[in-house]
Every structure is written in structure tokens, then in C-alpha cells.
Scaffold this motif. Sequence first.
Motif, PDB file in Angstrom:
ATOM      1  N   ASN A  90       0.897  -1.245   0.063  1.00  0.00           N
ATOM      2  CA  ASN A  90       0.016  -0.058  -0.089  1.00  0.00           C
ATOM      3  C   ASN A  90       0.856   1.230  -0.016  1.00  0.00           C
ATOM      4  N   GLY A  91       0.499   2.152  -0.840  1.00  0.00           N
ATOM      5  CA  GLY A  91       1.279   3.435  -0.884  1.00  0.00           C
ATOM      6  C   GLY A  91       2.344   3.717  -1.703  1.00  0.00           C
ATOM      7  N   GLU A  92       2.849   2.298  -2.244  1.00  0.00           N
ATOM      8  CA  GLU A  92       4.013   2.418  -3.079  1.00  0.00           C
ATOM      9  C   GLU A  92       3.717   2.696  -4.457  1.00  0.00           C
ATOM     10  N   ARG A  93       4.135   3.736  -5.262  1.00  0.00           N
ATOM     11  CA  ARG A  93       4.031   4.337  -6.732  1.00  0.00           C
ATOM     12  C   ARG A  93       4.277   3.076  -7.735  1.00  0.00           C
ATOM     13  N   LEU A  94       3.544   2.858  -8.510  1.00  0.00           N
ATOM     14  CA  LEU A  94       4.000   1.703  -9.613  1.00  0.00           C
ATOM     15  C   LEU A  94       4.570   2.560 -10.701  1.00  0.00           C
ATOM     16  N   VAL A  95       5.786   2.025 -10.844  1.00  0.00           N
ATOM     17  CA  VAL A  95       6.847   2.525 -12.024  1.00  0.00           C
ATOM     18  C   VAL A  95       6.779   1.795 -13.300  1.00  0.00           C
ATOM     19  N   GLU A  96       5.948   2.374 -14.220  1.00  0.00           N
ATOM     20  CA  GLU A  96       6.037   1.734 -15.603  1.00  0.00           C
ATOM     21  C   GLU A  96       7.327   1.319 -16.042  1.00  0.00           C
ATOM     22  N   GLY A  97       7.444   0.038 -16.691  1.00  0.00           N
ATOM     23  CA  GLY A  97       8.810  -0.314 -17.072  1.00  0.00           C
ATOM     24  C   GLY A  97       9.796  -0.647 -16.354  1.00  0.00           C
ATOM     25  N   CYS A  98       9.431  -0.853 -14.978  1.00  0.00           N
ATOM     26  CA  CYS A  98      10.212  -1.127 -13.726  1.00  0.00           C
ATOM     27  C   CYS A  98       9.482  -2.242 -13.267  1.00  0.00           C
ATOM     28  N   HIS A  99       8.309  -1.962 -12.706  1.00  0.00           N
ATOM     29  CA  HIS A  99       7.484  -2.796 -11.785  1.00  0.00           C
ATOM     30  C   HIS A  99       6.667  -3.700 -12.606  1.00  0.00           C
ATOM     31  N   VAL A 100       7.193  -4.394 -13.455  1.00  0.00           N
ATOM     32  CA  VAL A 100       6.767  -5.372 -14.527  1.00  0.00           C
ATOM     33  C   VAL A 100       5.598  -6.542 -13.674  1.00  0.00           C
ATOM     34  N   PRO A 101       4.692  -6.996 -14.442  1.00  0.00           N
ATOM     35  CA  PRO A 101       3.697  -7.914 -13.977  1.00  0.00           C
ATOM     36  C   PRO A 101       4.243  -9.230 -13.821  1.00  0.00           C
ATOM     37  N   GLU A 102       5.212  -9.539 -14.746  1.00  0.00           N
ATOM     38  CA  GLU A 102       5.929 -10.878 -14.516  1.00  0.00           C
ATOM     39  C   GLU A 102       7.594 -10.654 -14.462  1.00  0.00           C
ATOM     40  N   THR A 103       8.104 -11.425 -13.556  1.00  0.00           N
ATOM     41  CA  THR A 103       9.684 -11.345 -13.406  1.00  0.00           C
ATOM     42  C   THR A 103      10.235 -12.479 -13.516  1.00  0.00           C
ATOM     43  N   TRP A 104      11.321 -12.675 -13.804  1.00  0.00           N
ATOM     44  CA  TRP A 104      12.084 -14.071 -13.754  1.00  0.00           C
ATOM     45  C   TRP A 104      12.924 -14.451 -12.656  1.00  0.00           C
ATOM     46  N   ARG A 105      12.864 -15.493 -12.190  1.00  0.00           N
ATOM     47  CA  ARG A 105      14.044 -16.184 -11.338  1.00  0.00           C
ATOM     48  C   ARG A 105      15.044 -16.696 -12.317  1.00  0.00           C
ATOM     49  N   HIS A 106      16.247 -16.216 -12.216  1.00  0.00           N
ATOM     50  CA  HIS A 106      17.124 -16.550 -13.155  1.00  0.00           C
ATOM     51  C   HIS A 106      18.435 -16.890 -12.474  1.00  0.00           C
ATOM     52  N   VAL A 107      18.893 -18.249 -12.988  1.00  0.00           N
ATOM     53  CA  VAL A 107      20.431 -18.642 -12.346  1.00  0.00           C
ATOM     54  C   VAL A 107      21.168 -18.878 -13.425  1.00  0.00           C
ATOM     55  N   GLU A 108      22.198 -18.146 -13.353  1.00  0.00           N
ATOM     56  CA  GLU A 108      23.258 -18.041 -14.254  1.00  0.00           C
ATOM     57  C   GLU A 108      24.533 -18.193 -13.957  1.00  0.00           C
ATOM     58  N   ASP A 109      25.534 -19.398 -14.735  1.00  0.00           N
ATOM     59  CA  ASP A 109      26.731 -19.535 -13.946  1.00  0.00           C
ATOM     60  C   ASP A 109      27.928 -18.715 -14.775  1.00  0.00           C
ATOM     61  N   ALA A 110      29.004 -18.694 -14.260  1.00  0.00           N
ATOM     62  CA  ALA A 110      30.420 -18.058 -15.029  1.00  0.00           C
ATOM     63  C   ALA A 110      29.901 -16.667 -15.243  1.00  0.00           C
ATOM     64  N   PHE A 111      29.059 -16.069 -14.371  1.00  0.00           N
ATOM     65  CA  PHE A 111      28.739 -14.583 -14.576  1.00  0.00           C
ATOM     66  C   PHE A 111      30.085 -13.837 -14.192  1.00  0.00           C
ATOM     67  N   ILE A 112      30.786 -14.162 -13.238  1.00  0.00           N
ATOM     68  CA  ILE A 112      32.008 -13.232 -12.743  1.00  0.00           C
ATOM     69  C   ILE A 112      32.983 -14.443 -13.058  1.00  0.00           C
ATOM     70  N   SER A 113      34.191 -13.919 -13.751  1.00  0.00           N
ATOM     71  CA  SER A 113      35.036 -14.741 -13.971  1.00  0.00           C
ATOM     72  C   SER A 113      36.171 -14.880 -12.923  1.00  0.00           C
ATOM     73  N   ASP A 114      36.801 -16.078 -13.063  1.00  0.00           N
ATOM     74  CA  ASP A 114      37.476 -16.719 -12.037  1.00  0.00           C
ATOM     75  C   ASP A 114      38.537 -15.731 -11.451  1.00  0.00           C
ATOM     76  N   GLU A 115      39.140 -14.941 -12.255  1.00  0.00           N
ATOM     77  CA  GLU A 115      39.989 -13.903 -12.235  1.00  0.00           C
ATOM     78  C   GLU A 115      39.419 -12.722 -11.151  1.00  0.00           C
ATOM     79  N   GLU A 116      38.336 -12.627 -11.451  1.00  0.00           N
ATOM     80  CA  GLU A 116      37.334 -11.429 -11.038  1.00  0.00           C
ATOM     81  C   GLU A 116      37.276 -11.882  -9.308  1.00  0.00           C
ATOM     82  N   ILE A 117      36.560 -13.241  -9.244  1.00  0.00           N
ATOM     83  CA  ILE A 117      36.335 -13.725  -8.048  1.00  0.00           C
ATOM     84  C   ILE A 117      37.792 -13.730  -7.265  1.00  0.00           C
ATOM     85  N   ASP A 118      38.756 -14.081  -7.716  1.00  0.00           N
ATOM     86  CA  ASP A 118      40.120 -14.103  -6.746  1.00  0.00           C
ATOM     87  C   ASP A 118      40.147 -12.733  -6.398  1.00  0.00           C
TER      88      ASP A 118
END
Length: 324
Positions: A90-118
Motif C-alpha cells: 500500500n502506498g508504493e507508486r507503480l513505476v511503468e517499465g520497472c514494476h513489470v507484472p511478470e519477473t524471472w527467477r534466473h540462475v546463471e553460471d560463470a557470470f563473474i570470471s575466476d580472475e574477478e572472483i579471486d
Amino acid sequence: MASAEIQRAQARAKEMARARSSRSARGKKLLQSPRSKTSIASMAALAVVALAVTLSSLATGSSNAGGRLVTADVLETPWREAVQRAPLPNGERLVEGCHVPETWRHVEDAFISDEEIDILLRMVEKGMASSRGDTGGPTILDVNGGFMKDGMGVQTIYGGDSPVSFTSEEYKVYARMFDRIRERIMEVNNLETLYFTAPTFVARIVGNESWTPLELHDEYWHPHVDKDNTPHYDMSGLVYLTTHGEDFDGGEFVFLDEGNPTVVRPRRGRFITFSSGQENPHRFTPVTRGTRYAFSMWFSCDKAHQFKTFLDGKVHRAFHRDEL
Ligand SMILES: O=C(O)CCC(=O)C(=O)O
Ligand SMILES: [Fe+2]
């Protein structure tokens, strides 16, 4: 690949697709990945599809808890699932183009390289060097805000007798990770706007079953909704720096869908995103061995909550924005 083998792989693919669609519940849609394209005519293409099924089935399955499981094995393609966004508080303003009705749970590997992780791990260890919480439980570091919290309390990291100083290379890798994640979240969910917000932190948890939390806040394993804790959070992002089953045990991330939880095992370089509202209640289980590192970060649809002082050289000593 022999044709009998291809046929078997095709049958397996169909069976998996059937099993997947029958598991789709509560208005959720499972993304049909390339493996469901059984209409592909050429045998060569089918062989590729069959191979993708085989690889992917190594990394997903059912969990001991009875729900779905995204294992710590490398995902060749992202694991994804769409959810319907819960109504805004309640009270939160809907922002078009950001508060989309459907969102994704997304799991992705190797997003950060080994070198960056170190580099990130080095940075985290540096920031947590004065932690007194290595006997178990979480140590939390907020590089942007400049504090560290361990089992004994909160300390600032840029002030005091021995201020922490990060190199510009460390800051660069750190800042780029946030930029890339924001862009990826926008891409995955087809958003027009999204702002990086605060607070954000990295948590190190040393598994120790004899550790007992001092206060409720230290009990990191409780089910929660990110937006309930911080109302301006709209999209959540997580990046893991260590791997379940190798570097630590326990510490599994769980989407808490009633009767059908989804367990995602952390993997070094694995990135997870989901929307921060009631549609994504979650928890992670106690770490029982080893050390688990996870970056938690959040993004807001509200420009007023954009984190503007990020790496601005005022909070952070020994750092110049021009070097980025
Ligand atoms: O570390 C994780 O897997 C989840 C962390 C989390 O849920 C949070 O920081 O809000
Ligand atoms: Fe969370």
C-alpha cells in the motif's frame, strides 16, 4: 551419435518436458529451453538438442526436500522460471517499465570470471581482516557504506586505527560487477529503468555447528521476503564466490513455494536474480562446514533511492573516481 541413441535422447527430452510442464504450478510458467524444440528437422540439430538435455539434466533434478534442485554443477544455459509479481505494498507508486507484472527467477553460471572472483575474495578478506567472528556465524561487509559486522558488533572499516584501503583494481572489479548485474537484470526482465540501491553487502559464513547466535538477527537462515525488510528493494541479486559441496556444506538457497520448494546450490561465479516482493519468499540453510561467501545486492524502481555516493572517493580513502 548413433540414431538409436538420438531417439532415446529425444524420448528423454520429451519426457523431461512433460515432467517439467506438469510441475508448473500456481500460475508459474517454466521457460521452454532449446531442448523442447522437437520440431527441428535435421538429425544434426537433434543431436545438439539431445546433448543439451543430457548436460542440463546433470545440473537440475529433484532435491532431498522433495522440490526442485539446481545443483552446484555448471549450468550450460541459465535456469529460469517466471513468476507473477505480488501487488505492491500500500502506498508504493507503480513505476511503468520497472514494476513489470511478470519477473524471472534466473540462475546463471560463470557470470563473474575466476580472475574477478579471486580479486573479490581478496577484497572481502581485506575488508574483514579485523573480524572477530571467525568461530562461526556470519561476518557482513558493506564496502559502499564502510562497515563490517561480526558476532561481536559493528565496526567502520575506513576509519579507526587501521583503515582498510582497497586498490583501484579491486574497486574497478567491484563496481563493474554491480553495473553488469543491473544491466543483466534489466535485460532478463525487459525493464526500462532500474537503480542500484543500498544497503548491499557480502556475507562470509564459517560453518560451525557448535556456534550459537547471540541475537535473532544473526540467525541468517530464517525465511524472509527482501521487500518486507527494506521496502524500496524491487529486484534482488546474489553472486556466490564459493561452491556448495566443495568449499562448504549446507548453505543452500531455497525459494519457498508452498509444497514445492526450489533449492539452488551456490557455485563460485553463479548469479541469481529474482524480484524482491512476496512472490519470492526464500531462505538459505545453515552452513555446516567450510566457508560460504555471497554478495547480496538490491535494485530499486524508485530513482529517489538510487545509491549515488557509490565509490565517490569521499567515503573511500585511497580511491579516485577518475581511475575507474
Ligand atoms: O546468501 C543467500 O543465498 C541469500 C541471502 C539473502 O537472502 C539476503 O541477503 O537477503
Ligand atoms: Fe533475501
